[in-house]
Design a protein around this motif. Structure first.
Motif, PDB file in Angstrom:
ATOM      1  N   ARG A 226     -11.696  -2.130  11.381  1.00 36.78           N
ATOM      2  CA  ARG A 226     -11.850  -2.952  10.181  1.00 36.78           C
ATOM      3  C   ARG A 226     -11.768  -4.418  10.572  1.00 36.78           C
ATOM      4  O   ARG A 226     -10.861  -4.821  11.315  1.00 36.78           O
TER       5      ARG A 226
ATOM      6  N   ASP B 178      -5.020  -1.084  -2.552  1.00 38.88           N
ATOM      7  CA  ASP B 178      -5.491  -2.263  -3.277  1.00 38.88           C
ATOM      8  C   ASP B 178      -6.262  -1.894  -4.538  1.00 38.88           C
ATOM      9  O   ASP B 178      -6.165  -2.588  -5.547  1.00 38.88           O
TER      10      ASP B 178
ATOM     11  N   CYS C 180      -8.397   5.995   2.565  1.00 38.55           N
ATOM     12  CA  CYS C 180      -7.507   5.562   3.649  1.00 38.55           C
ATOM     13  C   CYS C 180      -6.246   4.859   3.152  1.00 38.55           C
ATOM     14  O   CYS C 180      -5.473   4.345   3.938  1.00 38.55           O
TER      15      CYS C 180
HETATM   16  C1  PEP Z   1      -5.808  -0.157   1.040  1.00 38.76           C
HETATM   17  O1  PEP Z   1      -5.881  -1.196   0.391  1.00 38.76           O
HETATM   18  O2  PEP Z   1      -5.679   0.980   0.522  1.00 38.76           O
HETATM   19  C2  PEP Z   1      -5.856  -0.200   2.516  1.00 38.76           C
HETATM   20  C3  PEP Z   1      -5.909   0.895   3.239  1.00 38.76           C
HETATM   21  O3  PEP Z   1      -5.793  -1.412   3.112  1.00 38.76           O
HETATM   22  P1  PEP Z   1      -4.460  -2.274   3.313  1.00 38.76           P
HETATM   23  O4  PEP Z   1      -3.298  -1.373   2.946  1.00 38.76           O
HETATM   24  O5  PEP Z   1      -4.483  -2.687   4.729  1.00 38.76           O
HETATM   25  O6  PEP Z   1      -4.677  -3.391   2.348  1.00 38.76           O
END
Ligand code: PEP
Ligand code: MG
Length: 580
Positions: free
Chosen positions: A331, A455, A502
């Motif tokens: 990413r 998020d 994820c």
């Molecule tokens: C999410 O937002 O679900 C994610 C996997 O990214 P991060 O937790 O790194 O913001």
């Protein structure tokens, strides 16, 4: 006399031990003078020495994602612990005023807090929490039995709140469980406690009033029950839970080499969210399909200087090599919001950083920075299959622009004779609700999708993912979240694009039937939870779950969704995971 306290179970596991009560800060300490200032100084210096050693030991012990989580705090705490102003001030208060070490700590804390409170910089102002934690550590060391190895081994910590960095240390010292009066099961600390397998009960509101140092406690991190002065039946129940846990661990170990296949024969791809070498090794050993999420921002958070192309390339190449031919999803930079920044890349004075210049928005505004990263990723693709994942995408334009830059970088590298893969699939994180809703309009520009529920839930429900005070509001168990997830899965299926989840829920076995019913067939999680998820997958009948989807989407509230989940959960898992 036996008593019970109730909170919320935040990390499973049963623990028996004596309580170590830690009051919120050292502020309640009253003015106290000592006869022998030199002896008091020696006591203080010994406590500081112990804290230094503990921090060193912790740093050596921390591995993987935890090192990233906690490393920053530890650096700062080590600096504070060596701060001459703090130390000389303490010495002077004891030597000249004959104050007790505890009271000197309180006075120094207040003095430093006063200086910090006057600072203009929000970041520096917020460092008072770190001062509190360092002073809290010294205070705890002052009151520890000097003969006790690690001091708190075998004990159950009862306190107001616990920081993620502290949890790892507590576990290293042999703490059996943690009970807090505040906190939420969705906080970062709770996530970490689950991956550390350290039983945690949060929100046990009366714990600090009811529990005394030395009381015997039995803590059940699944149900959130804390028993004070347990009776014979409680001890029997605790032993039974321990036996169940041991059996579960043995069962899980047997799942290392079996496919992640549902009862009706559908293979579900389980990917790993991995950042460190240890995570990669574990992902490999547990048979993960590949790395579904590699968060590159950790490379940027480690040091003050930005990592150059070479340093990034080496990190990405090693990741690819570590997965020996399995696909690795890298990413691009997602700094900003809750990801504290020491690199100076993130704008300082954003009024609302979670909605500010983060993720792909930052990358597109900093072409030099972005292209350096793209070059490093493209070079790593010469060593094995690599996919590129864009964070915080909100629409088509961002994907087109990022793709064009990647293509240019790839061509340049190839022209220069560098080994680069012919194809680097490009995907988008679906974590901004607008991207989910507008997906049919730009899915054609994408090769795969990854749903960032952490998020997505925060933005869809307007609920800060780090605000414990919001309690159950920040939760994927909301009809709007489920409908959006079902929509994304349907769009992806219709267009033949793979989609993974994820966010944290992908690593929570309790969510497996729900995510499968919604149409997800790929999940990416911390390797520490992969076997539990695999077991849950193997207990699911995908056809039957899909048939029940209309019922799930008809649920009108959290209670309705939970009732659905309870109905479909495989029996084996029901007791173990529903309580969380
Ligand atoms: C999410 O937002 O679900 C994610 C996997 O990214 P991060 O937790 O790194 O913001
Ligand atoms: Mg995210």
């Amino acid at each position: 006399m036996r008593r019970e306290l109730h909170g919320q179970g935040a990390a499973r596991g049963s623990a028996l031990g004596r309580a170590r009560v830690r009051m919120p800060h050292v502020l309640e300490i009253v003015e106290e003078r000592v006869e022998d200032a030199e002896a008091e100084l020696a006591r203080l210096h010994e406590a500081i020495r112990i804290v230094r050693l503990e921090m060193q030991a912790l740093r050596e012990r921390l591995q993987g994602a935890l090192a990233h989580e906690a490393g920053e705090f530890l650096d700062l705490h080590a600096l504070l612990l060596d701060d001459p102003e703090l130390l000389q001030g303490l010495d002077a208060l004891i030597r000249e005023e004959r104050y007790s070490a505890d009271y000197a700590l309180r006075l120094q804390r207040e003095r430093i807090a006063g200086v910090f409170a006057d600072m203009d910089d929000d970041y520096l102002r917020s460092r008072i929490d770190d001062i509190d934690q360092v002073i809290g550590r010294i205070h705890a060391a002052l009151h520890r039995d000097p003969t006790g190895v690690g001091g708190v081994a075998g004990e159950i910590l009862v306190t107001d709140n616990v920081a993620p960095a502290e949890l790892a240390q507590l576990q290293g010292q042999g703490v059996m469980a943690v009970v807090t009066t505040g906190g939420s099961p969705l906080s970062h600390s709770a996530i970490l406690a689950r991956s550390l397998h350290l039983p945690l009960v949060v929100g046990a509101a009366m714990a600090l009033q009811k529990v005394n140092d030395g009381d015997v406690l039995v803590v059940d991190g699944a149900t959130g029950t804390v028993v004070l002065e347990p009776d014979a039946a409680d001890l029997r129940a605790h032993r039974a839970r321990l036996r169940d846990q041991a059996r579960e661990r043995r069962q899980l170990r047997r799942l290392r080499r079996v496919p992640s296949r549902t009862l009706d024969g559908v293979d579900i791809r389980l990917w790993a969210n991995a950042e460190s070498r240890e995570d990669v090794a574990e992902a490999h050993a547990l048979g993960a399909a590949g790395v579904g999420l590699y968060r590159t921002e950790f490379l940027f958070l480690e040091n003050r200087e930005l990592p150059d192309e070479e340093r990034q390339f080496r990190a990405y190449r090693d990741l690819v090599l570590g997965m020996t031919g399995r696909t690795v999803t890298i990413r691009t930079l997602d700094l900003g919001a809750d990801k504290a920044d020491r690199s100076g890349l993130v704008l300082d004075n954003e009024p609302n950083p979670a909605m500010g210049v983060r993720g792909v928005r930052l990358s597109l505004r900093r072409p030099g920075l972005f292209e350096t990263q793209l070059r490093a990723i493209a070079r790593a693709s010469g060593y094995g299959p690599v996919r590129l994942l864009l964070p915080m995408v909100s629409g088509r334009e961002e994907v087109l622009e990022a793709r064009a830059r990647l293509e240019r970088v790839r061509r340049e590298l190839r022209d220069a004779g560098q080994p680069v893969a012919d194809e680097i699939p490009v995907g988008a994180m679906i974590e901004v609700p607008a991207a989910a809703l507008a997906l049919p309009g730009f899915i054609g520009e994408l090769d795969f999708l990854s749903v960032g529920t952490n998020d997505l839930v925060q933005y869809l429900l307007a609920a800060d993912r780090n605000n414990d005070a919001l309690g159950e509001l920040y939760s994927p168990l909301h009809p709007a979240v489920l409908r959006l997830l079902a929509m994304v899965a349907r769009t992806a299926r219709e267009r033949g694009k793979p989609v993974a989840v994820c966010g944290e829920i992908a690593g929570d076995a309790a969510f497996v039937p729900l995510l499968l019913a919604l149409g997800m067939e790929e999940l990416s999680m911390h390797p520490g939870t992969l076997l539990e998820v695999r077991r849950a997958v193997r207990g699911c009948d995908l056809g039957r779950l899909r048939a029940r989807l209309p019922g799930l989407l008809r649920a009108r509230d959290r209670a309705g969704i939970e009732a659905w989940m309870h109905k479909v959960l495989p029996n084996d898992d029901k007791e173990a995971i529903m309580a969380r």
